[in-house]
Design a protein around this motif. Structure first.
Motif, short mmCIF file in Angstrom:
data_model
loop_
_atom_site.label_atom_id
_atom_site.label_comp_id
_atom_site.label_asym_id
_atom_site.label_seq_id
_atom_site.Cartn_x
_atom_site.Cartn_y
_atom_site.Cartn_z
N ARG B 28 35.56 7.06 -39.79
CA ARG B 28 34.65 7.72 -38.82
C ARG B 28 33.20 7.47 -39.19
N ASP B 29 32.95 7.35 -40.51
CA ASP B 29 31.57 7.06 -40.93
C ASP B 29 31.12 5.69 -40.41
N VAL B 30 32.06 4.73 -40.42
CA VAL B 30 31.72 3.40 -39.89
C VAL B 30 31.46 3.51 -38.39
N ALA B 31 32.28 4.28 -37.71
CA ALA B 31 32.09 4.47 -36.26
C ALA B 31 30.71 5.04 -35.96
N LEU B 32 30.29 5.98 -36.81
CA LEU B 32 28.96 6.57 -36.60
C LEU B 32 27.85 5.55 -36.81
N THR B 33 28.02 4.71 -37.82
CA THR B 33 27.03 3.65 -38.07
C THR B 33 26.96 2.68 -36.89
N LEU B 34 28.14 2.31 -36.38
CA LEU B 34 28.17 1.36 -35.26
C LEU B 34 27.62 1.99 -33.98
N LEU B 35 27.86 3.30 -33.84
CA LEU B 35 27.28 4.02 -32.70
C LEU B 35 25.75 3.97 -32.78
N GLU B 36 25.21 4.08 -33.98
CA GLU B 36 23.75 3.98 -34.16
C GLU B 36 23.24 2.61 -33.72
N GLU B 37 24.01 1.58 -34.02
CA GLU B 37 23.61 0.22 -33.59
C GLU B 37 23.52 0.16 -32.07
N HIS B 38 24.48 0.81 -31.40
CA HIS B 38 24.45 0.80 -29.93
C HIS B 38 23.27 1.62 -29.40
N ARG B 39 22.95 2.72 -30.10
CA ARG B 39 21.77 3.50 -29.68
C ARG B 39 20.51 2.64 -29.77
N ALA B 40 20.42 1.86 -30.85
CA ALA B 40 19.25 0.99 -31.03
C ALA B 40 19.18 -0.06 -29.91
N SER B 41 20.34 -0.61 -29.54
CA SER B 41 20.37 -1.60 -28.46
C SER B 41 19.97 -0.96 -27.14
N ARG B 42 20.47 0.24 -26.90
CA ARG B 42 20.10 0.98 -25.69
C ARG B 42 18.58 1.18 -25.63
N ASP B 43 18.01 1.61 -26.74
CA ASP B 43 16.58 1.87 -26.77
C ASP B 43 15.76 0.59 -26.53
N GLN B 44 16.24 -0.51 -27.12
CA GLN B 44 15.54 -1.78 -26.93
C GLN B 44 15.55 -2.20 -25.46
N LEU B 45 16.71 -2.08 -24.84
CA LEU B 45 16.83 -2.47 -23.42
C LEU B 45 15.94 -1.58 -22.54
N ARG B 46 15.95 -0.29 -22.82
CA ARG B 46 15.11 0.64 -22.03
C ARG B 46 13.63 0.27 -22.19
N GLN B 47 13.26 -0.04 -23.41
CA GLN B 47 11.85 -0.39 -23.68
C GLN B 47 11.44 -1.65 -22.91
N TRP B 48 12.30 -2.66 -22.92
CA TRP B 48 11.95 -3.90 -22.21
C TRP B 48 11.94 -3.69 -20.70
N LEU B 49 12.86 -2.88 -20.19
CA LEU B 49 12.85 -2.60 -18.75
C LEU B 49 11.52 -1.95 -18.36
N LEU B 50 11.11 -0.98 -19.14
CA LEU B 50 9.84 -0.29 -18.87
C LEU B 50 8.66 -1.27 -18.99
N ALA B 51 8.71 -2.12 -20.02
CA ALA B 51 7.62 -3.09 -20.22
C ALA B 51 7.52 -4.05 -19.03
N ASP B 52 8.67 -4.33 -18.41
CA ASP B 52 8.69 -5.24 -17.25
C ASP B 52 8.39 -4.50 -15.94
N GLY B 53 8.12 -3.20 -16.03
CA GLY B 53 7.78 -2.44 -14.83
C GLY B 53 8.98 -1.89 -14.08
N ASP B 54 10.15 -1.91 -14.72
CA ASP B 54 11.36 -1.36 -14.07
C ASP B 54 11.70 -0.01 -14.68
N GLN B 55 12.23 0.86 -13.88
CA GLN B 55 12.65 2.17 -14.38
C GLN B 55 14.10 2.07 -14.86
#
Lengths: 145, 138
Positions: B28-55
């Motif tokens: 489960r600890d590994v699952a939590l670490t991998l979940l964090e990786e997905h959170r980071a990917s989510r945040d990166q995508l959201r940031q780029w969408l906003l940077a490109d003027g998309d909501q």
């Protein structure tokens, strides 16, 4: 001019005339040079050779894993556009261990990822990115007994 | 558009990690670490969408998982399957980011990360890591 000299001269002219088409045909169709692999293809060919080498001394348990990975490299090579038949270049003198294969896979994955971002077209970039991922998986597969 | 598709994929797999994580008998600890990786990917995508003027679009209120997760094996199979399903989305981004090397490099790394996480949860290695139900692009 004697008859003999005339015949000889005519013979020389005929020989020269006969020789000309032969010469021009040789220059028009030079022998085909073997195709040269690009860096990614060369790398895949080297990996296939390394697996062929490793398979010559592999035990029963390792053999299945090594063969699957070797065949995946053949699929990579074909996807990269190499259509030539594969030559078996193994030599019995050289042993290739799992550690060496892992290092080669690790380096190949890095190299393929770099090549993906330098690819001339998007389709090739996508193929190289998937190959990089596959080679990263190979590193893990080779850790397993 | 395909950045939003990748973001939707990240929302979905984060939900799945929550469901499957609770059914895992170990790691489960590994699952939590991998979940964090997905959170980071989510945040990166959201940031780029906003940077490109998309909501960036929000996550769905609920997700229907492709399989019922009642035990450890099903949880691992689900996570392996969903990690592979992200790969076509990031493969599309590799093409979309052709004129932006840092973003393209990131998309290439995402494909690798998904393939390795899928393998960790039990997926077999593949010449071209890809979900079984889709035709391979090669």
């Amino acid at each position: 001019m004697t008859d003999r000299r005339r015949v000889l001269q005519a013979g020389l002219v005929c020989t020269a005339l006969l020789a000309l088409p032969a010469c021009s045909s040789e220059t028009a169709e030079p022998p085909e040079s073997p195709p040269v692999p690009d860096p990614e293809q060369a790398d895949e060919l080297a990996l296939i050779t390394a697996y062929d080498q490793a398979l010559t001394t592999a035990g029963v348990r390792s053999e299945a894993t090594l063969r699957v990975i070797r065949d995946e490299h053949v699929a990579h090579l074909r996807a990269l556009g190499w259509e030539q038949p594969l030559a078996n270049t193994t030599t019995s003198a050289q042993r290739v261990g799992r550690k060496a294969l892992q290092n080669a896979e690790r380096e190949a994955a890095r190299s393929r990822a770099r090549a993906a971002t330098n690819a001339e077209d998007s389709e090739r970039a996508q193929i190289l990115a998937l190959i990089a991922a596959s080679e990263a998986q190979h590193v893990v597969s080779l850790e397993r007994p | 558009m395909s950045m939003q598709a990748a973001l939707d994929g990240e929302y979905a797999i984060m939900y799945a990690y929550g469901v499957a994580g609770a059914r895992l008998a170990a790691q489960r600890d590994v699952a939590l670490t991998l979940l964090e990786e997905h959170r980071a990917s989510r945040d990166q995508l959201r940031q780029w969408l906003l940077a490109d003027g998309d909501q960036p679009g929000p996550p769905a209120p609920a997700y229907t998982l492709p399989t019922t997760v009642t035990a450890d094996t099903a949880a691992r199979d689900l996570l392996a399957d969903l990690e592979l399903r992200l790969i076509p989305l990031y493969t599309q981004l590799v093409a979309d980011f052709a004129d932006d090397q840092p973003r393209q490099r990131w998309a290439v790394r995402q494909i690798r990360a998904c393939a390795l996480r899928a393998q960790f949860w039990g997926a077999a290695g593949q010449a071209f890591p890809w979900p079984e139900e889709l035709p391979t692009p090669v």
